[in-house]
Design a protein around this motif. Structure first.
Motif, PDB file in Angstrom:
ATOM      1  N   ILE A  25       0.646  -1.383  -0.064  1.00 42.27           N
ATOM      2  CA  ILE A  25      -0.131   0.108   0.115  1.00 42.27           C
ATOM      3  C   ILE A  25       0.761   1.541   0.219  1.00 42.27           C
ATOM      4  N   TRP A  26       1.472   1.390   0.830  1.00 40.59           N
ATOM      5  CA  TRP A  26       2.591   2.626   0.955  1.00 40.59           C
ATOM      6  C   TRP A  26       4.030   2.607   0.146  1.00 40.59           C
ATOM      7  N   GLU A  77       0.272   6.539  -1.320  1.00 44.19           N
ATOM      8  CA  GLU A  77      -1.446   5.764  -0.886  1.00 44.19           C
ATOM      9  C   GLU A  77      -1.275   5.278  -2.259  1.00 44.19           C
ATOM     10  N   ARG A  78      -1.102   3.870  -2.624  1.00 49.04           N
ATOM     11  CA  ARG A  78      -1.656   2.689  -3.262  1.00 49.04           C
ATOM     12  C   ARG A  78      -2.479   2.078  -3.150  1.00 49.04           C
ATOM     13  N   LYS A  79      -4.019   2.466  -4.423  1.00 44.31           N
ATOM     14  CA  LYS A  79      -4.994   2.053  -3.763  1.00 44.31           C
ATOM     15  C   LYS A  79      -5.905   0.942  -4.601  1.00 44.31           C
ATOM     16  N   GLU A  80      -7.176   0.627  -4.312  1.00 46.31           N
ATOM     17  CA  GLU A  80      -7.926   0.005  -5.455  1.00 46.31           C
ATOM     18  C   GLU A  80      -7.745   0.492  -6.573  1.00 46.31           C
ATOM     19  N   LYS A  81      -7.958   1.948  -7.157  1.00 44.81           N
ATOM     20  CA  LYS A  81      -7.447   2.914  -8.369  1.00 44.81           C
ATOM     21  C   LYS A  81      -6.736   3.108  -8.984  1.00 44.81           C
ATOM     22  N   SER A  82      -5.999   4.078  -9.718  1.00 43.66           N
ATOM     23  CA  SER A  82      -4.689   4.409  -9.877  1.00 43.66           C
ATOM     24  C   SER A  82      -4.987   5.590  -9.016  1.00 43.66           C
ATOM     25  N   GLN A 102       5.107  17.726 -12.717  1.00 38.96           N
ATOM     26  CA  GLN A 102       5.237  16.587 -13.447  1.00 38.96           C
ATOM     27  C   GLN A 102       4.473  16.011 -13.131  1.00 38.96           C
ATOM     28  N   VAL A 103       3.389  14.702 -13.327  1.00 36.08           N
ATOM     29  CA  VAL A 103       2.186  14.183 -12.596  1.00 36.08           C
ATOM     30  C   VAL A 103       2.702  12.746 -13.064  1.00 36.08           C
ATOM     31  N   PHE A 104       3.386  12.085 -11.307  1.00 33.59           N
ATOM     32  CA  PHE A 104       3.877  10.611 -11.558  1.00 33.59           C
ATOM     33  C   PHE A 104       2.463   9.561 -10.365  1.00 33.59           C
ATOM     34  N   ALA A 105       2.418   8.761 -12.656  1.00 36.70           N
ATOM     35  CA  ALA A 105       1.090   7.975 -12.049  1.00 36.70           C
ATOM     36  C   ALA A 105       1.317   6.536 -10.994  1.00 36.70           C
ATOM     37  N   ILE A 106       0.421   6.701 -10.579  1.00 31.80           N
ATOM     38  CA  ILE A 106       0.248   5.283  -9.214  1.00 31.80           C
ATOM     39  C   ILE A 106      -0.444   4.256  -9.369  1.00 31.80           C
ATOM     40  N   PRO A 107      -0.281   3.146  -9.945  1.00 35.03           N
ATOM     41  CA  PRO A 107      -0.514   2.069 -10.423  1.00 35.03           C
ATOM     42  C   PRO A 107      -1.822   1.749  -9.012  1.00 35.03           C
ATOM     43  N   ALA A 108      -2.780   1.040 -10.011  1.00 36.81           N
ATOM     44  CA  ALA A 108      -4.098   0.549  -8.192  1.00 36.81           C
ATOM     45  C   ALA A 108      -3.569  -0.825  -8.007  1.00 36.81           C
ATOM     46  N   ASP A 133       5.652  -3.495  -8.190  1.00 36.91           N
ATOM     47  CA  ASP A 133       5.814  -4.055  -7.848  1.00 36.91           C
ATOM     48  C   ASP A 133       7.301  -4.427  -7.247  1.00 36.91           C
ATOM     49  N   PRO A 134       7.696  -4.829  -5.959  1.00 36.42           N
ATOM     50  CA  PRO A 134       8.567  -5.218  -5.548  1.00 36.42           C
ATOM     51  C   PRO A 134       9.112  -6.886  -6.544  1.00 36.42           C
ATOM     52  N   ILE A 135       9.796  -7.269  -6.565  1.00 31.30           N
ATOM     53  CA  ILE A 135       9.593  -8.795  -7.883  1.00 31.30           C
ATOM     54  C   ILE A 135      10.275  -9.732  -6.980  1.00 31.30           C
TER      55      ILE A 135
END
Length: 239
Positions: A25-26, A77-82, A102-108, A133-135
């Motif tokens: 999440i974080w 915070e990473r949420k259910e929606k991007s 700059q806009v930085f996208a946070i994926p869902a 995600d962590p690999i």
């Protein structure tokens, strides 16, 4: 006559990394501000601000060198929606009339994908692949990440897969070729790479990147001044 260096600055966004690998999440978004001339740390910290959906985010700073200032945007915070993190910078605090954003996208959550692929040329050369995600560590990446040979006239001189060594650091995979590369090449990332929860990457990606030769550098050894030469010459120590 003497002249002073005109102050200026550049902002670099490195990428996003997970702080909690169990639920992902974080997140933290890191980067660096580089100033042309020395600047007070407090003034540099006023340059950059970040918000997520209107909420102001805390920015942590590390002033490693006089003109290089690393920052970390914390508690993303990473949420259910991007969502998006809006990063703004304004140079008024250091006397520079330049501002941008700059806009930085946070994926869902559950959206496992590639965020960025780039080449780091110095001090050591490697391909950096940032994932959402962590690999999963200790997985065999051979054949899943390849680098094509140098592009020349539409032809390539082969795939350098067997000569690449990989290291996994959270969201980032680093690929090191056995020899320093140069020129334009394709980095291919295949579907099948797994995140820490074992879910595979669904879509592959190929991106064209540029590898650069190491630029020669000269560093003076010791302290002192350069004196006029004599008939015997003089010793000029350098590294």
């Amino acid at each position: 006559y003497f002249s002073t260096l005109k102050q200026d600055y550049s902002v670099y966004i490195d990428g996003m990394k997970t702080t909690d690998k169990k639920n992902m999440i974080w997140q933290r978004v890191s980067g660096m501000i580089v100033t042309a001339d020395n600047a007070e740390n407090d003034a540099v910290e006023k340059i950059l601000t970040a918000t997520q959906e209107g909420k102001k985010l805390k920015v942590l700073w590390e002033h490693a060198e006089e003109n290089k200032h690393k920052f970390v945007i914390d508690s993303v915070e990473r949420k259910e929606k991007s969502t998006e993190v809006l990063i703004k910078w304004n140079g008024n605090s250091i006397g520079v009339d330049m501002n941008n954003s700059q806009v930085f996208a946070i994926p869902a959550l559950g959206d496992f994908k590639i965020m960025d692929i780039k080449v780091v040329n110095e001090p050591e050369q490697y391909v950096s692949i940032m994932f959402s995600d962590p690999i999963l560590e200790n997985q065999n990446l051979s054949g899943l990440i390849t680098i094509n040979g140098a592009v020349s006239g539409g032809n390539t001189n082969g795939v350098l897969n067997e000569n690449i060594k990989f290291s996994i650091d959270g969201n980032e995979v680093k690929g090191y070729a056995s020899n320093r590369l140069s020129g334009i090449r394709n980095v291919n990332v295949e579907a099948g790479i797994k995140n820490i929860l074992g879910y595979p990457l669904k879509e592959k990606m190929t991106i064209e990147v540029r590898f650069e030769e190491l630029k020669p550098q000269v560093k003076l050894v010791g302290k002192g001044v350069i004196l006029p030469s004599t008939e015997q010459g003089f010793v000029f120590p350098f590294q």
